[in-house]
Design an enzyme around this catalytic site. Structure first.
Site, PDB file in Angstrom:
ATOM      1  N   GLY A 138     -18.140  59.110  -7.564  1.00 10.61           N
ATOM      2  CA  GLY A 138     -17.612  60.166  -6.712  1.00 10.61           C
ATOM      3  C   GLY A 138     -18.534  61.356  -6.634  1.00 10.61           C
ATOM      4  N   GLY A 139     -17.931  62.533  -6.546  1.00 13.79           N
ATOM      5  CA  GLY A 139     -18.705  63.761  -6.416  1.00 13.79           C
ATOM      6  C   GLY A 139     -19.635  64.016  -7.577  1.00 13.79           C
ATOM      7  N   GLY A 166     -52.765  58.735  12.744  1.00 10.92           N
ATOM      8  CA  GLY A 166     -51.912  59.815  12.267  1.00 10.92           C
ATOM      9  C   GLY A 166     -51.677  59.763  10.775  1.00 10.92           C
ATOM     10  CB  ALA A 167     -51.444  56.977   8.339  1.00 15.81           C
TER      11      ALA A 167
END
Length: 514
Positions: free
Chosen positions: A169-170, A404-405
């Site tokens: 959970g949280g 671009g890499a």
């Protein structure tokens, strides 16, 4: 007074003994250590100072008024690791299953505040069943206080979460907010909704370990940075990690004496890395050859294996290493590799750890799945992290650096302080074969022998634009170095950059891509 001292001694004895032999036996039966055994393994012997050991909850109803054990299920305090102060809180699963209530949360809040005020690392040893249901919304508010403090401490002090039991959970969000997450196989799990809820909602059947075990989070989700087979090894590695980190963002990482010569030649590097850019090799062996004594700590070793993120030392000084791994997916950048490296770069920058980037990248991974999954914004995370980093940054191009890499992997154009290359480097928009197909498409199609013409034009393009010295001639590479000199050159550059200072623009904070 003597009688009161004797009473205090009796109370302290009960605190140290815990809830009883039955609860301890149940903990041992699960293959888990007790809370104080864990703290003893983490901290230097005899250094632990406990805070609020006599704390008890004040809740009533549902039988709680009859059960008020000391510590309220969490042990908090400080000690030392290799002589340096470290704060710790550790759940005691034997008491209320380690569940968080009001008093339990207040103890954690206090030790987190102390860690931030003292400027020292915080380690949480997690083994709890979530919020204490009997205390209702008060328990949930306790988690909110933890999350707020995790965020306030982010980038200020190192925060390490060690998962030694269930975390559902949280409660799982506090580890997710910290810098590093350790897990132990079989005994620790993390998930937002457990197997029963998953089955009820989706019809899927799965075990706790299959849903959120250490291997799942180390290999698939990327939630876990380190996974080990037992608690003893896990906690020893936490100590090792702490030895590589500064106490806070106002200090530099601890340096150690180094017997590995700074000018040691790395003769084997020329044999480890093939000149043929299409042949794979193990980048990990390159890192071992360069760093002090071949020792490094790889972060997220089993997730996004096409990129390596590691902490190591060069001449006794801590550095962060980001390196493409040609053995996996040819070392391309994809969504997961971009996220992994971006977070690592941000961590290094936050804690004044210089960054060395080893490039051998053919580009971003093409495909519909990558584009639809948001490779543009995920790749931008890595770009943003490098551009925003003010620590010393050195790049070394081993072989390929395409498109671009190449720009994203800390090229000189985005702020690398120094860029070096080996004589085998190829820096270009794309590989020669692909470039020739685009530029000379018509000439190839009209030729009597298209394949022969294509090979001729590929050779011509490579000779004109992809020779090892093209980038150096244009100032995009500071020097082309012999592989054997790599360690000496990197150490010399890092020594020079140790006093680097960069001014940041006046702003509240940036808005990085998500």
């Amino acid at each position: 007074m003597r009688s009161q001292v004797e009473e205090l001694a009796g109370i302290r004895e009960r605190v140290l003994a815990g809830p009883g032999e039955k609860a301890t036996a149940a903990q041992k039966a699960k293959g888990k250590l007790t809370v104080r055994e864990r703290i003893a393994l983490l901290l230097d012997e005899g250094s632990f100072h406990e805070v609020e050991p006599l704390r008890r909850h004040r809740a009533t109803g549902f039988g709680l008024e009859a059960r008020k054990p000391y510590t309220d299920g969490v042990v908090t305090g400080w000690g030392t690791v290799e002589g340096r102060t470290v704060f710790v809180y550790a759940h005691d699963f034997r008491i209320f299953g380690g569940a968080l209530g009001e008093a339990h949360a207040a103890k954690i809040h206090k030790i987190m505040d102390m860690a931030l005020a003292a400027g020292a690392p915080l380690v949480s040893l997690n083994d709890g069943a979530g919020a204490r249901i009997q205390e209702g919304v008060t328990a949930l508010a306790g988690y909110g206080g933890i999350f707020r403090r995790n965020t306030a401490a982010s980038g200020v002090i190192p925060q390490i979460s060690v998962m030694l039991g269930p975390c559902a959970g949280g409660a799982a969000y506090s580890p997710a907010l910290t810098d590093f997450v350790f897990m132990v196989r079989e005994t620790s799990q993390m998930f937002i909704t457990g197997p029963d809820v998953v089955k009820a909602v989706t019809g899927e059947e799965i075990t706790q370990n299959g849903l959120g075990g250490a291997d799942v989070h180390a290999e698939t989700s990327g939630v876990c940075h380190f996974a080990y087979d037992d608690e003893e090894t896990c906690l020893e590695e936490v100590r090792y990690l702490l030895s590589l980190l500064p106490r806070n963002n106002r200090e530099t990482p601890p340096a150690v004496p180094c017997d590995d010569p700074a000018d040691r030649r790395c003769e084997t590097l020329a044999d480890l890395v093939p000149a043929d850019g299409n042949r794979p090799y193990d980048m990990a062996r390159v890192i071992e050859e360069i760093v002090d004594d071949g020792e490094y700590l790889e972060v997220h070793q089993r997730w996004a294996r096409n990129i390596i993120c590691a902490l190591a030392r060069l001449d006794g000084q801590v550095v962060g290493i980001v390196a493409n791994q040609p053995q996996t997916l040819a070392g391309v950048l994809d969504i997961e590799a971009s996220e992994k490296a971006a977070r690592f770069v941000q961590m290094c920058d936050a804690f004044s750890i210089p960054i060395v980037t080893l490039l051998d990248v053919p580009g971003f991974l093409p495909g519909v799945g990558q584009e639809h999954g948001g490779i543009i914004r995920h790749g931008a995370k890595l770009l943003y992290a490098y551009c925003d980093a003010t620590v010393p940054r050195i790049s070394l191009i081993l072989r390929k650096a395409y498109g671009g890499a190449y720009i994203v992997m800390d090229s000189q154009s985005i702020g690398a302080d120094l860029t070096y290359a080996w004589p085998t480097n190829e820096i270009a928009v794309m590989g020669a074969e692909g470039a020739a197909n685009v530029i000379f498409r018509r000439q190839i199609a009209e030729a009597d022998d298209p394949e022969a013409r294509r090979a001729e034009l590929v050779k011509e393009y490579r000779a004109e634009l992809m020779h090892p010295y093209y980038a150096a001639e244009r100032g995009l590479v500071d020097d082309v170095i012999e592989p054997a000199d790599t360690r000496r050159v990197l150490i010399g550059a890092l020594t020079m950059l140790r006093t680097k200072h960069a001014e940041r623009p006046a702003r509240k904070h940036g808005n990085p891509p998500q």
